[in-house]
Enzyme design. Structure first.
Site, PDB file in Angstrom:
ATOM      1  CG  HIS A   1     -49.616 -30.317 -51.455  1.00  0.00           C
ATOM      2  ND1 HIS A   1     -48.395 -31.120 -51.891  1.00  0.00           N
ATOM      3  CD2 HIS A   1     -50.238 -30.109 -52.659  1.00  0.00           C
ATOM      4  CE1 HIS A   1     -48.203 -31.114 -53.224  1.00  0.00           C
ATOM      5  NE2 HIS A   1     -49.458 -30.526 -53.748  1.00  0.00           N
TER       6      HIS A   1
ATOM      7  CD  GLU B   1     -48.183 -31.732 -48.179  1.00  0.00           C
ATOM      8  OE1 GLU B   1     -48.621 -32.425 -49.060  1.00  0.00           O
ATOM      9  OE2 GLU B   1     -47.209 -30.850 -48.346  1.00  0.00           O
TER      10      GLU B   1
ATOM     11  CG  HIS C   1     -44.451 -30.170 -50.331  1.00  0.00           C
ATOM     12  ND1 HIS C   1     -45.717 -29.947 -50.964  1.00  0.00           N
ATOM     13  CD2 HIS C   1     -43.682 -29.175 -50.941  1.00  0.00           C
ATOM     14  CE1 HIS C   1     -45.590 -29.410 -51.899  1.00  0.00           C
ATOM     15  NE2 HIS C   1     -44.497 -28.599 -52.026  1.00  0.00           N
TER      16      HIS C   1
ATOM     17  CD  GLU D   1     -42.619 -34.000 -49.385  1.00  0.00           C
ATOM     18  OE1 GLU D   1     -43.025 -33.614 -50.457  1.00  0.00           O
ATOM     19  OE2 GLU D   1     -43.371 -33.957 -48.411  1.00  0.00           O
TER      20      GLU D   1
HETATM   21  C1  GEM Z   1     -44.637 -33.767 -53.977  1.00  0.00           C
HETATM   22  S1  GEM Z   1     -43.381 -33.313 -54.761  1.00  0.00           S
HETATM   23  C2  GEM Z   1     -42.891 -34.065 -56.146  1.00  0.00           C
HETATM   24  C3  GEM Z   1     -41.573 -34.789 -56.293  1.00  0.00           C
HETATM   25  N1  GEM Z   1     -40.795 -33.336 -56.380  1.00  0.00           N
HETATM   26  C4  GEM Z   1     -39.705 -33.975 -57.044  1.00  0.00           C
HETATM   27  N2  GEM Z   1     -39.027 -32.709 -56.856  1.00  0.00           N
HETATM   28  N3  GEM Z   1     -39.230 -34.964 -57.531  1.00  0.00           N
HETATM   29  C5  GEM Z   1     -45.803 -33.405 -54.894  1.00  0.00           C
HETATM   30  O1  GEM Z   1     -46.068 -32.729 -55.125  1.00  0.00           O
HETATM   31  O2  GEM Z   1     -46.323 -34.678 -55.289  1.00  0.00           O
HETATM   32  C6  GEM Z   1     -44.521 -33.166 -52.796  1.00  0.00           C
HETATM   33  C7  GEM Z   1     -45.741 -33.468 -51.887  1.00  0.00           C
HETATM   34  O3  GEM Z   1     -46.687 -33.904 -52.283  1.00  0.00           O
HETATM   35  O4  GEM Z   1     -45.534 -33.168 -50.719  1.00  0.00           O
HETATM   36 ZN    ZN Z   2     -47.008 -31.543 -50.267  1.00  0.00          ZN
END
Ligand code: GEM
Ligand code: ZN
Length: 375
Positions: free
Chosen positions: A166, A169, A259, A335
């Site tokens: 992303h 980020e 992320h 994150e």
């Molecule tokens: C998230 S990660 C999604 C949830 N991941 C797990 N392992 N449950 C996304 O892509 O929505 C990361 C983000 O957006 O930063």
């Molecule tokens: Zn992300």
């Protein structure tokens, strides 16, 4: 007064800049996508005094809860990014600022430029332990670059990190800069011991097109790479397709996908508890990793985070879920906050490029403490 965003990772639309106490702006959507939230623009001020900048479409952005208690960052020298007075009234985001110099940049988070990305890759390749590999090209024709650090070998673990799927980020690539600098430090005992036991494949920026385009969440054609891991394609998601093919060739014993999170003011991880193969071994490994990271740094916590996936209900299009299932390995999404770490708030800088880099260095230590248990 002029406002511009025609530069690397720039994103703003000027609605009306005729009055400096009522500057009206809007964030542009990712190309071919409904996502938007990343902004980065320059104000060249002529008359001095207080400027009031309104981002009028903030309430339609991807994660509106990201604006609560959020402070925008600003910089005069494009190196030091400090927080500025910012208010969200449920409709528009308002930055109130009196510049001290002629020109000032504003952004959602400290930008990580494509030039700095190239510097990171090419400085790393100077290390005897590091190979710079190009897997192919993105849809805008940029290299999909990975760093291989160390050598594969009998009994050595294979550790993969990907970052910035992303593109908005940008803290993810600051994290990778700190991680890579430490891993390549020949005086660092943790790094040297790790390279005796493991080989690393590192992707500091999975989405260079989206980064340069000033996107929040998608690649050049509006594809969310973190929903492509089950069935990627060269036509839609070459970034994922080529990295995933390389993973299938090397195998994976530990995967971290880096992320940033718009809403939660903490650092946290999302695990693989919902993948079909999740078992006591992976649960124990996840606990080991989190427990050691809690001991290493107060910048990490494990109380707040995403809702846990129900058993067998993980979304296998998500990188950390697909990799965890495919390789039956320890696999996390890491994150970091766009806002601050509420447990250790810094009112001048919030969560920052420097803290992201230091957190990357700390995660290397956590890997050192679990590497022998990965298989
Ligand atoms: C998230 S990660 C999604 C949830 N991941 C797990 N392992 N449950 C996304 O892509 O929505 C990361 C983000 O957006 O930063
Ligand atoms: Zn992300």
């Amino acid at each position: 007064m002029q406002i511009s965003a025609n530069f690397d990772s720039g994103n703003i639309e000027v609605i009306d800049a005729s009055q400096q106490n009522n500057i009206q702006l809007a964030i542009k959507k990712d190309n071919q996508s409904e996502f938007f939230q990343w902004f980065h623009f320059k104000l060249h001020n002529t008359a001095g005094g207080e400027h009031i900048l309104h981002i009028l479409n903030a309430s339609q952005s991807a994660y509106v809860e990201g604006w609560d208690n959020y402070q925008a960052v600003a910089s005069y020298d494009r190196e030091t990014w400090f927080r500025v007075p910012t208010d969200y009234d449920g409709e528009k985001l308002t930055i109130t600022f009196t510049p001290e110099y002629d020109s000032v940049y504003f952004a959602y988070f400290a930008p990580y430029s494509y030039e700095r990305h190239q510097d990171l890759l090419h400085n790393a390749q100077l290390s005897i332990d590091c190979q710079l590999q190009v897997l192919g090209q993105t849809l805008d024709g940029r290299d999909i670059s990975i760093l291989k650090v160390g050598e594969a070998g009998e009994g050595k673990k294979v550790i993969w990190l990907t970052a910035r799927q992303h593109p908005g980020e940008s803290m993810a690539e600051w994290f990778m800069e700190g991680f890579i600098e430490r891993l390549l430090d020949e005086d660092d005992g943790v790094a040297r011991a790790l390279l005796n036991n493991a080989v690393f494949y590192l992707v500091p920026n999975m989405n260079p097109d989206g980064s340069v385009r000033g996107h929040l969440r998608t690649n050049a054609i509006g594809v969310n790479l973190n929903r492509e891991w089950q069935t990627p394609s060269l036509e839609k998601s070459p970034e994922v397709y080529l990295v995933r093919e390389k993973m299938l060739a090397t195998g994976v014993d530990l995967f971290l996908d880096i992320h940033g999170d718009e809403a939660l003011p903490v650092n946290f991880v999302a695990g693989s508890e919902g993948i079909p193969s999740y078992d006591q071994r992976l649960e124990s490994l996840e606990k080991q990793f989190k427990d050691i990271l809690l001991k290493i740094t107060p910048e990490f916590q494990d109380s707040k985070g995403y809702d846990k996936d129900e058993p067998g209900k993980a979304n296998l299009t998500v990188a950390s879920c697909w990799v965890g299932e495919q390789f039956n390995c320890l696999s996390f999404t890491i994150e970091m906050p766009f806002k601050d770490n509420e447990l250790l708030p810094d009112h001048s800088f919030g969560w920052s490029d420097i803290r992201s880099s230091l957190f990357g260095r700390d995660v290397l230590t956590a890997i050192y403490h679990v590497v022998d248990n990965l298989r």
